[in-house]
Design an enzyme around this catalytic site. Structure first.
Site, PDB file in Angstrom:
ATOM      1  N   ASN A   7     -21.335   7.768   8.719  1.00  0.00           N
ATOM      2  CA  ASN A   7     -22.516   7.965   7.883  1.00  0.00           C
ATOM      3  C   ASN A   7     -22.670   6.696   7.045  1.00  0.00           C
ATOM      4  O   ASN A   7     -21.989   6.527   6.032  1.00  0.00           O
ATOM      5  CB  ASN A   7     -22.318   9.203   7.000  1.00  0.00           C
ATOM      6  N   ARG A  91     -24.823   9.618  11.718  1.00  0.00           N
ATOM      7  CA  ARG A  91     -25.872  10.332  11.001  1.00  0.00           C
ATOM      8  C   ARG A  91     -27.044   9.364  10.824  1.00  0.00           C
ATOM      9  O   ARG A  91     -26.862   8.238  10.352  1.00  0.00           O
ATOM     10  CB  ARG A  91     -25.364  10.760   9.623  1.00  0.00           C
ATOM     11  N   HIS A 180     -31.843  17.565   5.607  1.00  0.00           N
ATOM     12  CA  HIS A 180     -30.668  18.459   5.651  1.00  0.00           C
ATOM     13  C   HIS A 180     -30.630  19.269   6.943  1.00  0.00           C
ATOM     14  O   HIS A 180     -29.976  20.314   7.006  1.00  0.00           O
ATOM     15  CB  HIS A 180     -30.696  19.491   4.495  1.00  0.00           C
ATOM     16  N   ARG A 241     -33.462  15.572  -8.950  1.00  0.00           N
ATOM     17  CA  ARG A 241     -34.841  15.517  -8.433  1.00  0.00           C
ATOM     18  C   ARG A 241     -35.623  16.730  -8.922  1.00  0.00           C
ATOM     19  O   ARG A 241     -35.093  17.845  -8.943  1.00  0.00           O
ATOM     20  CB  ARG A 241     -34.858  15.516  -6.906  1.00  0.00           C
ATOM     21  N   GLU A 384     -21.497  19.021   8.020  1.00  0.00           N
ATOM     22  CA  GLU A 384     -22.434  18.206   8.794  1.00  0.00           C
ATOM     23  C   GLU A 384     -21.696  17.271   9.745  1.00  0.00           C
ATOM     24  O   GLU A 384     -22.137  17.042  10.867  1.00  0.00           O
ATOM     25  CB  GLU A 384     -23.338  17.411   7.841  1.00  0.00           C
TER      26      GLU A 384
END
Ligand code: AMP
Length: 401
Positions: A7, A91, A180, A241, A384
């Site tokens: 990643n 990823r 996601h 956020r 993940e």
């Protein structure tokens, strides 16, 4: 056979090496501050002590070369040679509208990743640099790209179009993409394994509640709506956020308060959400602690966080015409029984009841609904990287369990 998962972020590379036959994690690590002062590699072999290597790491090629050295080191390595890595899974954040599943990386796929640079300027360029560095270091090893957006490619037009001039979609690809996706897909698959039912037969909502938060409606095995949009800023209240706001607030901030567009951007992405509302922290643990001590701002932040999620669960149940399974995952979803309990209150009309004893026990993968609840409520730790490793093994024809 081993699969390496990479990643590559804006100045870092996270990695995990799996023995794919039994999905055992052999080692993981992080190369941090690539191209900056104070760069280092933290390498954690699973059965040996971790090592922290400080070094000048100017670029991704050096970073990945150090990862290979660490993985094969005589003292703290876990394999003898990089050739024991059968495939590499990367990823990649954005695949635009063209990518609907994980794929073997070819020149064409690299070009698609490049075409999406404008849509994910902070993520796709380093993702591609990670791929190119691995290709240089291990030119004969197959590489697979697993996209955050791919799972959401099935979202229908009425859910992905914004009501702005259509040409902005046609000419500039401005639409909901969702993110996601690898996490939502992973927990949905595990939910089906736990329930012994195929995804195609279930109306499912998956809540990824971490520092970033998103919620997805899955019907007939496909994502039909998700809360993150053109960017990860839309939707739920997150660590920093804002999630959904009235876009006119932006004009007000610029025209009446005099903030620059960069300041507004930074405020909505880095100073809002739980941090902005609570004034305390972006970390739910800190906010829960302050709320327990009676801090009003913390209590409000939790109420807003929970309310937004409830609103989406209601909306998505309506979109799907019902709900069979609700899944909680990621840091908050996996660990906070209080937040899960608050979210689930008031859904009795859907036939959703949770068992507080099951909800509060410390087991990490579990059902928390009562026996007579029509809706199954599950807590499933996301993984993940394992999903990326599984996709990589499947695409490369490696043996899996
Ligand atoms: P993630 O991005 O998945 O690592 O999740 C990070 C978020 O999970 C942060 O807001 C943490 O405060 C939250 N988190 C982790 N452990 C707990 C816990 N035991 N209770 C509440 N929140 C937690």
């Amino acid at each position: 056979m081993n699969v390496l998962v990479i990643n590559a972020g804006s100045s870092s590379v996270k990695y995990k090496l799996f023995l794919i036959e039994n999905e055992k994690l052999l080692a993981e690590g992080l190369v941090d501050r690539i191209g900056l002062n104070g760069s280092n590699l933290l390498h954690k072999p699973i059965d040996k002590p971790e090592v922290n290597i400080k070094s000048d790491i100017p670029n991704y090629e050096t970073a990945l070369s150090m990862v290979m050295d660490a993985l094969t080191d005589v003292n703290y390595g876990v394999i003898k040679s990089p050739y024991e890595i059968s495939a590499i899974g990367h990823r990649v954040v954005h695949g635009g509208e063209k990518i609907s599943s994980s794929v073997l990386i070819t020149e064409e796929i690299e070009n698609i990743i490049k075409e999406c640079f404008d849509l994910a300027p902070l993520h796709n360029p380093p993702n591609l640099m990670g791929i190119q560095a691995c290709k240089k270091l291990l030119p004969h090893t197959k590489q697979v790209a697993v996209f955050d957006t791919a799972f959401h490619v099935t979202i229908p037009k009425e859910a992905y179009l914004y009501a702005i001039p259509y040409r902005l979609y046609a000419d500039y690809s401005i639409r909901r993409y969702g993110f996601h996706g690898t996490s939502h897909r992973y927990v949905a698959n595990i939910a089906c394994e736990l329930l012994g039912q195929p995804l195609e037969k279930l109306k499912m909502i998956t809540c990824h509640l971490g520092n970033g938060c998103s919620i997805t409606a899955i019907k007939e095995g496909k994502s039909i709506d998700t809360s993150m949009g053109f960017t990860p800023l839309e939707g739920l209240i997150m660590g920093t956020r804002s999630g959904d706001i009235d876009p006119a607030i932006i004009f007000y901030l610029v025209e009446r308060i005099g903030l620059s567009i960069q300041e507004v951007n930074s405020m909505l992405n880095r100073e809002s959400g739980l941090l902005g509302l609570s004034g305390i922290s972006r970390d739910m643990r800190d906010i829960l602690k302050s709320a327990e001590e009676g801090n009003e701002m913390a209590i409000n932040a939790i109420k807003c966080f929970v309310y937004r999620i409830k609103k989406y669960i209601g909306a998505y149940s309506a979109s799907m015409g019902g709900l069979d399974v609700l899944v909680f995952t990621a840091g908050i979803g996996e660990n906070s029984s209080l937040i899960r309990s608050l979210i689930c209150k008031g859904f009795e009309y859907l036939g959703l009841y949770i068992d507080e004893e099951k909800n509060s026990n410390s087991q990490r993968k579990k059902a928390i609904n009562t026996d007579d609840s029509k809706v199954k409520v599950l807590v499933i730790p996301t993984d993940e990287e394992l999903m990326i490793a599984r996709d990589t093994a499947e695409i490369c024809g490696l043996n899996t369990t």
